[in-house]
Design an enzyme around this catalytic site. Structure first.
Site, PDB file in Angstrom:
ATOM      1  N   LYS A  32       0.845  -1.201   0.000  1.00 10.46           N
ATOM      2  CA  LYS A  32       0.000   0.000   0.000  1.00 10.46           C
ATOM      3  C   LYS A  32       0.879   1.249   0.000  1.00 10.46           C
ATOM      4  CE  LYS A  32      -3.905   1.932   2.712  1.00 10.46           C
ATOM      5  NZ  LYS A  32      -4.767   1.712   3.886  1.00 10.46           N
ATOM      6  N   SER A  73      -9.688   1.987   3.046  1.00  9.06           N
ATOM      7  CA  SER A  73      -8.802   2.717   2.176  1.00  9.06           C
ATOM      8  C   SER A  73      -7.806   1.846   1.401  1.00  9.06           C
ATOM      9  CB  SER A  73      -8.024   3.745   2.989  1.00  9.06           C
ATOM     10  OG  SER A  73      -7.187   3.118   3.929  1.00  9.06           O
ATOM     11  N   SER A  83      -9.868  -0.470   7.175  1.00  6.88           N
ATOM     12  CA  SER A  83      -9.291  -0.319   5.837  1.00  6.88           C
ATOM     13  C   SER A  83      -8.640  -1.548   5.220  1.00  6.88           C
ATOM     14  CB  SER A  83      -8.273   0.812   5.833  1.00  6.88           C
ATOM     15  OG  SER A  83      -8.950   2.021   5.669  1.00  6.88           O
TER      16      SER A  83
HETATM   17  N1  GLN Z   1     -12.957   4.286   6.531  1.00  9.56           N
HETATM   18  C1  GLN Z   1     -12.393   4.651   7.784  1.00  9.56           C
HETATM   19  C2  GLN Z   1     -11.977   6.107   7.748  1.00  9.56           C
HETATM   20  O1  GLN Z   1     -12.271   6.722   6.791  1.00  9.56           O
HETATM   21  C3  GLN Z   1     -11.239   3.764   8.118  1.00  9.56           C
HETATM   22  C4  GLN Z   1     -10.043   4.070   7.340  1.00  9.56           C
HETATM   23  C5  GLN Z   1      -8.874   3.217   7.708  1.00  9.56           C
HETATM   24  O2  GLN Z   1      -9.003   2.173   8.344  1.00  9.56           O
HETATM   25  N2  GLN Z   1      -7.694   3.687   7.343  1.00  9.56           N
HETATM   26  O3  GLN Z   1     -11.388   6.615   8.634  1.00  9.56           O
END
Ligand code: GLN
Length: 485
Positions: A79, A154, A178
């Site tokens: 990532k 994400s 994410s």
């Molecule tokens: N979707 C969640 C957020 O927007 C989690 C994102 C993540 O785990 N990095 O914060």
């Protein structure tokens, strides 16, 4: 079977017995990549050609090796919020668009020591803030099962790449879901380890009390394999735990008789798609037939998890993102009349709308007049969430829940409504708030799109969730399918 359809462990066995060469493996994934990648855009930096060159070098090395490490010669994607020395690490943000880190994250170093081959840096929501990769400053990634839908986020790039079969595994990061949410949307397995299990040195910080790096792969065993490599104490990350790392592969293949699995009733609520509910409950029945014990548990604080998360995560983000000031590294605005304007223009031009929203939310929650009402209150709720988990774990070994309330949504469907977007993490955020490990794995399809279920374990008991997940995976064949066939 074509090589690109195989998982890490299968490929590694072939390499170890010298039946195939690293270059043959990477070649196979490279062909699949040229076919599918233009349709899904999972990479910010596609390194498959470099990977081929690297693989040819590894062919020669393999000839001389007596002892071949588990990940030697295997292609893995990373990532793009995890530092790779000499390779751009953008966080899918304009502010880091040209940033080349001078160091490797500890997890990357560990993969390198094994002799892995990096295939590319995968797309994400800017600074990992989002649930769809639509917040990437560059382009959205598409779901390999339906190009009109999001892959989740994400870690959407990692999930889409593994789901499409252009790489057998990838690293993701998980702050509120994410790894697990995109894993569910793309039909792959994704594990968020216990807070402290894996070093975050070199992971670009979003919310430091929640962030964890974890593996995403085509099957449970491959997640165990990667977890074996990346876990452990790291002097460079004071939050990494000084706890012995068990051999996670030793949990693979164990039977599940007598394991107590809790179904928290607050996770099977209104708003959960009825087909997803049915599939997760079917999984519970299947596991029960195999000798596990199914119990209902209650975790009353679950309903406050999203609210508390969206105070705590933005608060930490507002502090972590203060470093992007245009002075030390990253983007700097072109025209400004003084230092103050340089800061504000740099941040205005460099950050996208969601990142700005989080910085504002966080700054507000931490400001002196509101700190007690918001940040402190959220921290108290966090303690209650943790206690809910610990209470549940007094009567059960693990928990089983859906990963997401619904299947992958359409691109554009939720962009204008941040609250709707935040709700996609309703079943995953409390796991980060409590710091416990969680894994998402495929449990069927709805309208041709993958459905995921989540197993949650006690702190540092990744072993048991891997064990049950693997047992379940073997009873079914959801992970054997590929999109576009
Ligand atoms: N979707 C969640 C957020 O927007 C989690 C994102 C993540 O785990 N990095 O914060």
């Amino acid at each position: 079977m074509e090589l690109w359809k195989m998982g890490l462990k299968e490929l590694s066995d072939l390499l170890k017995s010298k039946e195939v060469k690293p270059s043959e493996i990477v070649e196979s994934f490279s062909k699949r990549t040229s076919h599918i990648e233009p349709k899904i855009n999972s990479y910010v930096t596609n390194l498959i050609d470099k990977a081929l060159e690297e693989a040819k070098k590894k062919d020669k090395e393999l000839e001389k090796l007596d002892q071949v490490s588990d990940l030697f010669g295997l292609p893995i994607a990373v990532k793009d919020n995890i530092s790779t020395k000499g390779i751009k690490t953008t966080c899918s943000s304009k502010i880091l668009e040209n940033y080349i880190p001078p160091f490797d994250a500890t997890v990357v170093k560990k993969l390198k020591n094994q002799g892995y081959i990096l295939t590319g840096k995968t797309n994400l929501d800017e600074f990992a803030m989002g649930s769809s990769t639509e917040n990437s400053a560059f382009f959205p990634t598409k779901n390999p099962w339906d190009y009109e839908r999001v892959p989740g986020g994400s870690s959407g790039g990692s999930a889409a790449a593994v789901g499409a079969g252009i790489v057998p595994a990838a690293l993701g990061s998980d702050t509120g879901g994410s790894i697990r949410q995109p894993a569910a949307f793309c039909g792959v397995v994704g594990l968020k380890p216990t807070y402290g299990r894996v070093s975050r040195y070199g992971l670009v910080a979003f919310a430091s009390s929640l962030d964890q790096i974890g593996p995403m792969a085509r099957n449970v065993e491959d997640c165990a394999l990667i977890l074996n490599v990346i876990s452990g104490k790291d002097p460079k990350d004071s939050t990494s735990a000084d706890k012995k790392v068990p051999d996670y592969l030793s949990y693979i293949g164990k039977d599940i008789k007598g394991i107590k699995i809790g179904l928290p009733k607050e996770f099977f609520i209104e708003g959960l798609d009825s087909k997803i509910k049915e599939k997760v409950l079917n999984a519970a029945k299947q596991l029960e037939k195999e000798g596990a014990e199914i119990l209902e548990v209650t975790m009353p604080t679950t309903k406050y998890a999203i609210e508390a998360y969206y105070i705590i995560a933005p608060s930490e983000a507002s502090s972590n993102l203060a470093r992007y000031d245009g002075v030390r590294y990253g983007y700097r605005a072109r025209d400004y009349k003084d230092l103050e304007e340089m800061y504000s223009k740099t941040r205005d031009e460099g950050f996208g709308a969601e990142v700005k929203r989080r910085i504002m939310l966080g700054t507000y929650s931490l400001s002196s007049g509101y700190y007690d009402a918001y940040y402190l209150k959220a921290q108290k709720v966090r303690t209650l969430i943790y206690q809910d988990f610990m209470n549940a774990f007094e009567s059960v070994d693990i928990l089983l829940t859906p990963t997401t309330p619904d299947i992958a949504f359409k691109i554009g469907e939720k962009v204008s409504d941040p609250l709707q977007m935040y709700l996609s993490d309703i079943f995953t955020v409390s796991v980060n708030m409590a710091g416990v490990p969680g894994i998402s794995l495929p449990c069927g399809f709805k309208d041709g799109l993958p459905v995921g279920m989540q197993l949650i374990g006690k702190p540092f008991d990744e072993g048991t969730i891997l064990q049950v997940a693997h047992y379940y995976e073997r009873l079914n064949d959801f992970n054997k399918r590929f999109p576009g066939e």
